[in-house]
Design a protein around this motif. Structure first.
Motif, PDB file in Angstrom:
ATOM      1  N   PHE A  57     -16.659  -8.769  -5.413  1.00  0.00           N
ATOM      2  CA  PHE A  57     -17.235  -9.934  -4.946  1.00  0.00           C
ATOM      3  C   PHE A  57     -18.400 -10.341  -6.384  1.00  0.00           C
ATOM      4  N   GLY A  58     -17.419 -10.918  -7.358  1.00  0.00           N
ATOM      5  CA  GLY A  58     -18.336 -11.784  -8.453  1.00  0.00           C
ATOM      6  C   GLY A  58     -18.897 -10.601  -9.246  1.00  0.00           C
ATOM      7  N   ASN A  59     -20.234 -10.925  -9.282  1.00  0.00           N
ATOM      8  CA  ASN A  59     -21.295 -10.029 -10.120  1.00  0.00           C
ATOM      9  C   ASN A  59     -22.065  -9.448  -9.038  1.00  0.00           C
ATOM     10  N   GLN A  60     -21.747  -9.478  -7.658  1.00  0.00           N
ATOM     11  CA  GLN A  60     -22.661  -8.740  -6.767  1.00  0.00           C
ATOM     12  C   GLN A  60     -22.047  -7.489  -6.678  1.00  0.00           C
ATOM     13  N   ASP A  61     -22.878  -6.596  -5.997  1.00  0.00           N
ATOM     14  CA  ASP A  61     -22.708  -5.121  -5.788  1.00  0.00           C
ATOM     15  C   ASP A  61     -21.787  -5.073  -4.764  1.00  0.00           C
ATOM     16  N   TYR A  62     -21.038  -5.657  -4.462  1.00  0.00           N
ATOM     17  CA  TYR A  62     -20.249  -5.491  -3.093  1.00  0.00           C
ATOM     18  C   TYR A  62     -18.514  -5.663  -3.367  1.00  0.00           C
ATOM     19  N   ILE A  63     -17.823  -4.789  -2.674  1.00  0.00           N
ATOM     20  CA  ILE A  63     -16.276  -4.776  -2.890  1.00  0.00           C
ATOM     21  C   ILE A  63     -15.922  -4.858  -1.376  1.00  0.00           C
ATOM     22  N   LEU A  64     -14.692  -5.193  -1.326  1.00  0.00           N
ATOM     23  CA  LEU A  64     -13.762  -5.277  -0.105  1.00  0.00           C
ATOM     24  C   LEU A  64     -12.446  -4.707  -0.558  1.00  0.00           C
ATOM     25  N   SER A  65     -12.280  -3.647   0.537  1.00  0.00           N
ATOM     26  CA  SER A  65     -10.801  -3.116   0.629  1.00  0.00           C
ATOM     27  C   SER A  65      -9.912  -3.145   1.741  1.00  0.00           C
ATOM     28  N   THR A  66      -9.024  -3.553   1.760  1.00  0.00           N
ATOM     29  CA  THR A  66      -8.037  -3.564   2.774  1.00  0.00           C
ATOM     30  C   THR A  66      -6.956  -2.682   2.651  1.00  0.00           C
ATOM     31  N   GLY A  67      -6.352  -2.275   4.002  1.00  0.00           N
ATOM     32  CA  GLY A  67      -5.413  -1.240   4.319  1.00  0.00           C
ATOM     33  C   GLY A  67      -5.267  -1.115   5.569  1.00  0.00           C
ATOM     34  N   ALA A  68      -4.769   0.144   5.907  1.00  0.00           N
ATOM     35  CA  ALA A  68      -4.399   0.476   7.235  1.00  0.00           C
ATOM     36  C   ALA A  68      -5.056   1.617   7.872  1.00  0.00           C
ATOM     37  N   SER A  69      -5.233   1.727   9.150  1.00  0.00           N
ATOM     38  CA  SER A  69      -5.730   3.041   9.659  1.00  0.00           C
ATOM     39  C   SER A  69      -4.590   3.991   9.904  1.00  0.00           C
ATOM     40  N   LYS A  70      -4.853   5.392  10.413  1.00  0.00           N
ATOM     41  CA  LYS A  70      -3.926   6.264  10.869  1.00  0.00           C
ATOM     42  C   LYS A  70      -2.827   5.498  11.771  1.00  0.00           C
ATOM     43  N   SER A  71      -3.456   4.765  12.769  1.00  0.00           N
ATOM     44  CA  SER A  71      -2.497   4.102  13.802  1.00  0.00           C
ATOM     45  C   SER A  71      -1.803   2.825  13.432  1.00  0.00           C
ATOM     46  N   ARG A  72      -2.162   2.524  11.884  1.00  0.00           N
ATOM     47  CA  ARG A  72      -1.498   1.404  11.364  1.00  0.00           C
ATOM     48  C   ARG A  72      -1.916   0.083  11.795  1.00  0.00           C
ATOM     49  N   THR A  73      -3.286   0.010  12.270  1.00  0.00           N
ATOM     50  CA  THR A  73      -4.026  -1.190  12.418  1.00  0.00           C
ATOM     51  C   THR A  73      -4.312  -1.596  10.792  1.00  0.00           C
ATOM     52  N   ARG A  74      -4.268  -2.921  10.567  1.00  0.00           N
ATOM     53  CA  ARG A  74      -4.693  -3.451   9.340  1.00  0.00           C
ATOM     54  C   ARG A  74      -6.449  -3.493   9.427  1.00  0.00           C
ATOM     55  N   GLU A  75      -6.877  -3.299   8.504  1.00  0.00           N
ATOM     56  CA  GLU A  75      -8.323  -3.261   8.319  1.00  0.00           C
ATOM     57  C   GLU A  75      -9.038  -3.548   7.203  1.00  0.00           C
ATOM     58  N   ALA A  76     -10.247  -3.862   7.040  1.00  0.00           N
ATOM     59  CA  ALA A  76     -10.756  -4.324   5.753  1.00  0.00           C
ATOM     60  C   ALA A  76     -12.329  -3.575   5.957  1.00  0.00           C
ATOM     61  N   PHE A  77     -12.678  -2.863   4.866  1.00  0.00           N
ATOM     62  CA  PHE A  77     -13.928  -2.265   4.512  1.00  0.00           C
ATOM     63  C   PHE A  77     -14.782  -2.880   3.769  1.00  0.00           C
ATOM     64  N   TYR A  78     -16.016  -3.149   3.873  1.00  0.00           N
ATOM     65  CA  TYR A  78     -17.031  -3.935   3.022  1.00  0.00           C
ATOM     66  C   TYR A  78     -18.057  -2.889   2.501  1.00  0.00           C
ATOM     67  N   PHE A  79     -18.152  -2.468   1.185  1.00  0.00           N
ATOM     68  CA  PHE A  79     -18.931  -1.674   0.695  1.00  0.00           C
ATOM     69  C   PHE A  79     -20.158  -2.166  -0.330  1.00  0.00           C
ATOM     70  N   ASP A  80     -21.228  -1.607  -0.296  1.00  0.00           N
ATOM     71  CA  ASP A  80     -22.110  -1.769  -1.168  1.00  0.00           C
ATOM     72  C   ASP A  80     -21.890  -0.765  -2.423  1.00  0.00           C
ATOM     73  N   VAL A  81     -21.500  -0.925  -3.479  1.00  0.00           N
ATOM     74  CA  VAL A  81     -21.351   0.157  -4.454  1.00  0.00           C
ATOM     75  C   VAL A  81     -22.282   0.813  -4.670  1.00  0.00           C
ATOM     76  N   ARG A  82     -23.719   0.521  -4.718  1.00  0.00           N
ATOM     77  CA  ARG A  82     -24.712   1.305  -4.869  1.00  0.00           C
ATOM     78  C   ARG A  82     -24.787   2.493  -3.823  1.00  0.00           C
ATOM     79  N   ASN A  83     -24.202   2.674  -2.715  1.00  0.00           N
ATOM     80  CA  ASN A  83     -24.226   3.639  -1.874  1.00  0.00           C
ATOM     81  C   ASN A  83     -22.853   3.409  -1.099  1.00  0.00           C
ATOM     82  N   LEU A  84     -21.814   3.878  -1.858  1.00  0.00           N
ATOM     83  CA  LEU A  84     -20.510   3.787  -1.507  1.00  0.00           C
ATOM     84  C   LEU A  84     -19.898   4.798  -0.437  1.00  0.00           C
ATOM     85  N   LYS A  85     -20.679   5.700   0.012  1.00  0.00           N
ATOM     86  CA  LYS A  85     -20.235   6.644   1.167  1.00  0.00           C
ATOM     87  C   LYS A  85     -20.621   5.970   2.413  1.00  0.00           C
ATOM     88  N   GLN A  86     -21.182   5.068   2.461  1.00  0.00           N
ATOM     89  CA  GLN A  86     -21.250   4.301   3.904  1.00  0.00           C
ATOM     90  C   GLN A  86     -20.867   2.830   3.798  1.00  0.00           C
TER      91      GLN A  86
END
Length: 143
Positions: A57-86
Motif C-alpha cells: 500500500f504505497g509507502n505505508q507499512d501495510y500489505i495485502l495478500s490474496t489467495g485461497a484457504s485449504k477449502s479453496r475459499t478465496r481470501e485476502a489477508f491484511y498485514f502490518d509489516v512491522r508485526n507480520l506474524k499477526q
C-alpha cells in the motif's frame, strides 16, 4: 532472489523502493530488503498453494495478500509489516477458481480487487483505524 523454497508467485515494491514483498507457492509471505539481499521478515500466507498475489500500500507499512484457504475459499489477508506474524484483518469471498488480483491507488487510498474471470470489481477504503478495510459496496459495479 533467495529466501523462498518454491516458485515466487507475486512481488510488490514499497513505493519508495526500499523493500519488496513476495508471496510464493511455499505458502509464505516475505519482506525482502533488496539492497542487503536479506529476508527482513516473513510469515505464513494462505494455506492453499494455488496462486497468490501481494500488494504493497504505497509507502505505508501495510500489505495485502490474496489467495485461497485449504477449502479453496478465496481470501485476502491484511498485514502490518512491522508485526507480520499477526493479521490486521482478513476478507473471505467465494470458491471461484479465478485468482484475485489486488490493485492499490495511493492517491485515493482505495483498494481494488478483480478476480480473474469474474464479472465484478470490488472496491475498499483503506483506513488506519479499525475496521481498516471498509467495503465500498456502494461503488461496486458489474462488468
Amino acid at each position: 532472489m533467495n529466501g523462498h523454497n518454491d516458485t515466487i508467485q507475486s512481488i510488490s515494491w514499497r513505493q519508495d523502493g526500499t523493500l519488496l514483498a513476495s508471496s510464493a507457492k511455499d505458502k509464505t509471505i516475505r519482506i525482502i530488503d533488496p539492497r542487503q539481499q536479506t529476508v527482513a521478515n516473513e510469515t505464513s500466507g494462505h494455506e492453499n498453494p494455488k496462486d497468490s498475489r501481494i500488494c504493497w500500500f504505497g509507502n505505508q507499512d501495510y500489505i495485502l495478500s490474496t489467495g485461497a484457504s485449504k477449502s479453496r475459499t478465496r481470501e485476502a489477508f491484511y498485514f502490518d509489516v512491522r508485526n507480520l506474524k499477526q493479521k490486521v484483518s482478513s476478507l473471505n469471498f467465494d470458491s471461484s477458481s479465478g485468482v484475485i488480483i489486488p490493485l492499490f491507488d495511493p492517491d485515493t487510498n482505495m483498494l481494488f480487487l478483480a478476480g480473474k474471470g469474474d464479472t465484478s470489481v470490488r472496491f475498499y477504503d483503506i483506513c488506519e483505524t479499525s475496521p481498516h478495510i471498509r467495503d465500498g459496496k456502494n461503488w461496486r459495479f458489474n462488468l
